[in-house]
Structures are given as C-alpha cells and as structure tokens.
Design a protein around this motif. Structure first.
Motif, PDB file in Angstrom:
ATOM      1  N   ALA A 101       6.300   3.559  -0.455  1.00 57.68           N
ATOM      2  CA  ALA A 101       5.139   4.110   0.237  1.00 57.68           C
ATOM      3  C   ALA A 101       5.516   4.413   1.681  1.00 57.68           C
ATOM      4  O   ALA A 101       6.368   3.751   2.268  1.00 57.68           O
ATOM      5  N   SER A 102       4.880   5.419   2.248  1.00 55.47           N
ATOM      6  CA  SER A 102       5.129   5.781   3.637  1.00 55.47           C
ATOM      7  C   SER A 102       4.628   4.685   4.562  1.00 55.47           C
ATOM      8  O   SER A 102       3.532   4.166   4.395  1.00 55.47           O
ATOM      9  N   ALA A 103       5.429   4.304   5.554  1.00 53.13           N
ATOM     10  CA  ALA A 103       5.059   3.244   6.489  1.00 53.13           C
ATOM     11  C   ALA A 103       4.211   3.762   7.641  1.00 53.13           C
ATOM     12  O   ALA A 103       3.420   3.031   8.215  1.00 53.13           O
ATOM     13  N   ALA A 104       4.365   5.013   8.007  1.00 51.10           N
ATOM     14  CA  ALA A 104       3.672   5.561   9.181  1.00 51.10           C
ATOM     15  C   ALA A 104       2.457   6.391   8.765  1.00 51.10           C
ATOM     16  O   ALA A 104       2.569   7.256   7.891  1.00 51.10           O
ATOM     17  N   PRO A 105       1.310   6.139   9.394  1.00 47.63           N
ATOM     18  CA  PRO A 105       0.130   6.956   9.091  1.00 47.63           C
ATOM     19  C   PRO A 105       0.405   8.430   9.424  1.00 47.63           C
ATOM     20  O   PRO A 105       1.006   8.744  10.444  1.00 47.63           O
ATOM     21  N   GLY A 106       0.002   9.314   8.537  1.00 45.74           N
ATOM     22  CA  GLY A 106       0.189  10.739   8.758  1.00 45.74           C
ATOM     23  C   GLY A 106       1.564  11.259   8.378  1.00 45.74           C
ATOM     24  O   GLY A 106       1.799  12.459   8.402  1.00 45.74           O
ATOM     25  N   ALA A 107       2.492  10.364   8.053  1.00 44.63           N
ATOM     26  CA  ALA A 107       3.844  10.783   7.669  1.00 44.63           C
ATOM     27  C   ALA A 107       3.820  11.318   6.240  1.00 44.63           C
ATOM     28  O   ALA A 107       2.920  11.021   5.461  1.00 44.63           O
ATOM     29  N   MET A 108       4.816  12.109   5.897  1.00 45.09           N
ATOM     30  CA  MET A 108       4.941  12.618   4.533  1.00 45.09           C
ATOM     31  C   MET A 108       5.160  11.422   3.606  1.00 45.09           C
ATOM     32  O   MET A 108       5.807  10.457   3.967  1.00 45.09           O
ATOM     33  N   SER A 109       4.602  11.514   2.434  1.00 48.13           N
ATOM     34  CA  SER A 109       4.793  10.430   1.476  1.00 48.13           C
ATOM     35  C   SER A 109       5.079  11.001   0.102  1.00 48.13           C
ATOM     36  O   SER A 109       4.757  12.148  -0.194  1.00 48.13           O
ATOM     37  N   CYS A 110       5.652  10.178  -0.701  1.00 43.88           N
ATOM     38  CA  CYS A 110       5.985  10.530  -2.083  1.00 43.88           C
ATOM     39  C   CYS A 110       4.879   9.979  -2.973  1.00 43.88           C
ATOM     40  O   CYS A 110       4.533   8.809  -2.873  1.00 43.88           O
ATOM     41  N   THR A 111       4.336  10.807  -3.815  1.00 43.04           N
ATOM     42  CA  THR A 111       3.277  10.349  -4.709  1.00 43.04           C
ATOM     43  C   THR A 111       3.714  10.374  -6.168  1.00 43.04           C
ATOM     44  O   THR A 111       2.880  10.244  -7.064  1.00 43.04           O
ATOM     45  N   ALA A 112       4.999  10.520  -6.417  1.00 52.01           N
ATOM     46  CA  ALA A 112       5.501  10.558  -7.794  1.00 52.01           C
ATOM     47  C   ALA A 112       5.350   9.183  -8.436  1.00 52.01           C
ATOM     48  O   ALA A 112       5.683   8.164  -7.846  1.00 52.01           O
ATOM     49  N   MET A 113       4.823   9.163  -9.648  1.00 49.42           N
ATOM     50  CA  MET A 113       4.579   7.917 -10.368  1.00 49.42           C
ATOM     51  C   MET A 113       5.259   7.982 -11.734  1.00 49.42           C
ATOM     52  O   MET A 113       5.462   9.063 -12.281  1.00 49.42           O
ATOM     53  N   SER A 114       5.580   6.808 -12.280  1.00 52.20           N
ATOM     54  CA  SER A 114       6.145   6.701 -13.621  1.00 52.20           C
ATOM     55  C   SER A 114       5.377   5.660 -14.407  1.00 52.20           C
ATOM     56  O   SER A 114       4.890   4.678 -13.850  1.00 52.20           O
ATOM     57  N   ARG A 115       5.322   5.863 -15.699  1.00 51.41           N
ATOM     58  CA  ARG A 115       4.710   4.865 -16.573  1.00 51.41           C
ATOM     59  C   ARG A 115       5.789   3.889 -16.999  1.00 51.41           C
ATOM     60  O   ARG A 115       6.867   4.281 -17.445  1.00 51.41           O
ATOM     61  N   TRP A 116       5.503   2.601 -16.859  1.00 49.88           N
ATOM     62  CA  TRP A 116       6.395   1.519 -17.292  1.00 49.88           C
ATOM     63  C   TRP A 116       5.743   0.882 -18.515  1.00 49.88           C
ATOM     64  O   TRP A 116       4.532   0.649 -18.533  1.00 49.88           O
ATOM     65  N   GLN A 117       6.547   0.648 -19.553  1.00 52.07           N
ATOM     66  CA  GLN A 117       5.995   0.090 -20.777  1.00 52.07           C
ATOM     67  C   GLN A 117       7.018  -0.795 -21.477  1.00 52.07           C
ATOM     68  O   GLN A 117       8.183  -0.426 -21.600  1.00 52.07           O
TER      69      GLN A 117
END
Length: 123
Positions: A101-117
């Motif tokens: 997750a992005s540490a800085a407010p307003g910074a670019m962040s990655c929202t890619a998610m994976s399913r774990w099973q």
C-alpha cells in the motif's frame, strides 16, 4: 491475475509456531498434521489437517485481510485460525494485494489484487 500452483514440497516445521508448514507430503499428496501453517506461497495447494487440528493462515503483508471459509469441515477460531470440526473439505479464500500500500497520502498506489485459495481436507 490468478496464479494457481499445485504440488507438495519437502516437509518443514515453523520454528515460531511449531506448526507443520504446508509441504509435508503424505501418501495422498497433501499435508497432514495436527497444526498446519498455510502461507501466501500455498495458493492453489491442497492441505490435510487432522480432525480437531488447527490451520493457521499467515499471508505476507496482509495480516488484516479477512480469510473466509466455505464448507463444513472447518470452523473459524479467530480471523486467521481455523479448526477441523468434521471430516470433509473446506476452502479458505482471501483477496490479497499484489504490491504494498502507498505510504504517502496522495501518492500513486497499486490497486492490483489476487485471489488466494487453499483447499483443506479434514480427516
């Protein structure tokens, strides 16, 4: 993106918890134990736990991610701990981040998610 792998590796025990790490092979091709630790690396694997045994889930960088259980073979003890309550199969699932997750407010962040099973066989 969903990455699914299968198979079992050499057996090992987590020194901190004393739980068998997923990878201790049985003749049936899955992990057996009274206490089993499943991690992010176990995605797509089949793991066996003894009746009344404990399954602990440790997802790297995702300690606060909810883990859900489907099926009647496991019961939730806490957020990431499950106990074998009846013979059969249950599936543990979670949605985990692919990047931190992005540490800085307003910074670019990655929202890619994976399913774990992970499929848990209680017997």
């Amino acid at each position: 993106m969903l990455l699914v792998t299968a198979g079992c590796g050499a057996g090992a025990v987590d020194q901190a918890s004393g739980a068998a790490k997923a990878g201790s092979s049985s003749e049936a091709g899955c992990v057996n134990g009274e206490q089993v630790l499943v991690t992010t690396a176990d995605n797509g694997h089949r793991v066996c736990v003894d009746m009344h045994g404990t399954v602990r889930v440790l997802l790297a960088g995702s300690a606060d991610v909810p883990v859900t259980v489907s099926g009647t073979a496991l019961a939730a003890v806490s957020d990431h701990v499950f106990r074998g309550v009846s013979a059969g199969q249950a599936i543990l699932t979670a949605t985990i981040r692919n990047c931190p997750a992005s540490a800085a407010p307003g910074a670019m962040s990655c929202t890619a998610m994976s399913r774990w099973q992970v499929t848990i066989i209680v017997g």
